[in-house]
Design a protein around this motif. Structure first.
Motif, PDB file in Angstrom:
ATOM      1  N   LYS A  36      49.901-102.950 -51.246  1.00 23.78           N
ATOM      2  CA  LYS A  36      50.023-102.733 -49.805  1.00 23.78           C
ATOM      3  C   LYS A  36      51.406-103.086 -49.259  1.00 23.78           C
ATOM      4  O   LYS A  36      51.958-102.319 -48.463  1.00 23.78           O
ATOM      5  N   GLY A  40      52.445 -98.161 -47.479  1.00 19.47           N
ATOM      6  CA  GLY A  40      52.540 -97.846 -46.063  1.00 19.47           C
ATOM      7  C   GLY A  40      53.474 -96.683 -45.791  1.00 19.47           C
ATOM      8  O   GLY A  40      53.476 -95.684 -46.508  1.00 19.47           O
ATOM      9  N   TYR A  71      49.008 -98.144 -51.240  1.00 16.86           N
ATOM     10  CA  TYR A  71      48.484 -98.100 -49.874  1.00 16.86           C
ATOM     11  C   TYR A  71      49.223 -97.024 -49.097  1.00 16.86           C
ATOM     12  O   TYR A  71      50.436 -96.908 -49.176  1.00 16.86           O
ATOM     13  N   SER A  73      49.933 -95.407 -45.304  1.00 18.86           N
ATOM     14  CA  SER A  73      49.822 -95.465 -43.849  1.00 18.86           C
ATOM     15  C   SER A  73      51.127 -94.978 -43.249  1.00 18.86           C
ATOM     16  O   SER A  73      52.160 -94.937 -43.902  1.00 18.86           O
ATOM     17  N   TYR A  77      49.194 -93.183 -37.820  1.00 21.51           N
ATOM     18  CA  TYR A  77      47.943 -92.858 -38.493  1.00 21.51           C
ATOM     19  C   TYR A  77      47.113 -94.114 -38.713  1.00 21.51           C
ATOM     20  O   TYR A  77      47.636 -95.158 -39.057  1.00 21.51           O
ATOM     21  N   LEU A  79      45.085 -95.527 -41.203  1.00 23.83           N
ATOM     22  CA  LEU A  79      44.693 -95.358 -42.591  1.00 23.83           C
ATOM     23  C   LEU A  79      44.119 -96.641 -43.177  1.00 23.83           C
ATOM     24  O   LEU A  79      43.847 -96.729 -44.349  1.00 23.83           O
ATOM     25  N   GLU A  80      43.935 -97.615 -42.326  1.00 22.41           N
ATOM     26  CA  GLU A  80      43.121 -98.785 -42.627  1.00 22.41           C
ATOM     27  C   GLU A  80      42.331 -99.000 -41.351  1.00 22.41           C
ATOM     28  O   GLU A  80      42.880 -99.392 -40.337  1.00 22.41           O
ATOM     29  N   TYR A 102      39.786 -98.287 -46.289  1.00 16.28           N
ATOM     30  CA  TYR A 102      41.168 -98.185 -46.756  1.00 16.28           C
ATOM     31  C   TYR A 102      41.433 -96.779 -47.267  1.00 16.28           C
ATOM     32  O   TYR A 102      40.600 -96.195 -47.951  1.00 16.28           O
ATOM     33  N   THR A 103      42.602 -96.262 -46.944  1.00 16.82           N
ATOM     34  CA  THR A 103      43.071 -94.999 -47.497  1.00 16.82           C
ATOM     35  C   THR A 103      44.258 -95.321 -48.390  1.00 16.82           C
ATOM     36  O   THR A 103      45.179 -96.027 -47.975  1.00 16.82           O
TER      37      THR A 103
END
Length: 185
Positions: A36, A40, A71, A73, A77, A79-80, A102-103
């Motif tokens: 993570k 991002g 991760y 994001s 967006y 995305l979490e 989570y994406t």
């Protein structure tokens, strides 16, 4: 060309793992496994600045840090998505168990499917939900098996390409490996 609507029914598989590990520990393990801190918006930058296949691969591999996933994001967006926060606000309570979707993904893995069927992008990048056990006895990890939602025919009775099926099954295996890595006690 006339308007047309095609409906393809298919059966998806929902995968659920349950661990006695607390939600915060499972979330920390997941965030470490999907790198993570390095992911991002950096993922979108890498996709935007890379000019060659080799440069793209190098930039993404740097972000995954030897893992399968990173991760994903971007500034605009979600995305979490912590569903528990807005549900508690909406209901005026604080009783919703922690629930975060989570994406994450890897464009190098994604291309193995998208090159065979762009509609695979409906489920790429994949999602995974962490759900705190309502009794406080652990955490559930849920996801839809990628092979069951990506390798879908484009019309009733049509066949899915073997290459797409194989790539989606590979993603399924990687997802399971990820989850087992974060729940191992």
């Amino acid at each position: 060309m006339s308007n047309a609507k095609i409906v393809v029914e298919y059966t998806a598989r929902r995968v659920t793992f349950h661990t006695s590990l607390p939600f915060t520990e499972v979330a920390a393990r997941l965030e470490k496994e999907i790198n993570k801190p390095a992911g991002g918006p950096a993922v979108f930058r890498a996709l935007g600045v890379s000019k060659t296949k080799e440069e793209l691969e190098s930039n993404i591999n740097a972000l995954t840090d030897g893992r399968d996933f990173v991760y994903v994001s971007a500034a605009n967006y979600f995305l979490e998505m912590p569903h528990d926060r807005w549900l508690n606000t909406y209901s005026g309570s604080s009783s919703t168990p922690r629930t975060v979707v989570y994406t994450f993904g890897n464009p190098l893995i994604a291309q193995t499917m998208l090159r065979h069927d762009l509609s695979a992008g409906l489920h790429i990048p994949p999602k995974l939900m962490l759900l705190e056990d309502a009794t406080g006895n652990g955490t559930k990890i849920l996801y839809d098996d990628p092979a069951s939602v990506i390798a879908v025919p484009d019309s009733p009775g049509a066949m899915v390409s073997k290459e797409l099926q194989t790539a989606a099954e590979s993603l399924s295996a990687k997802m399971e490996y990820l989850v087992k890595a974060i729940v191992t006690e």
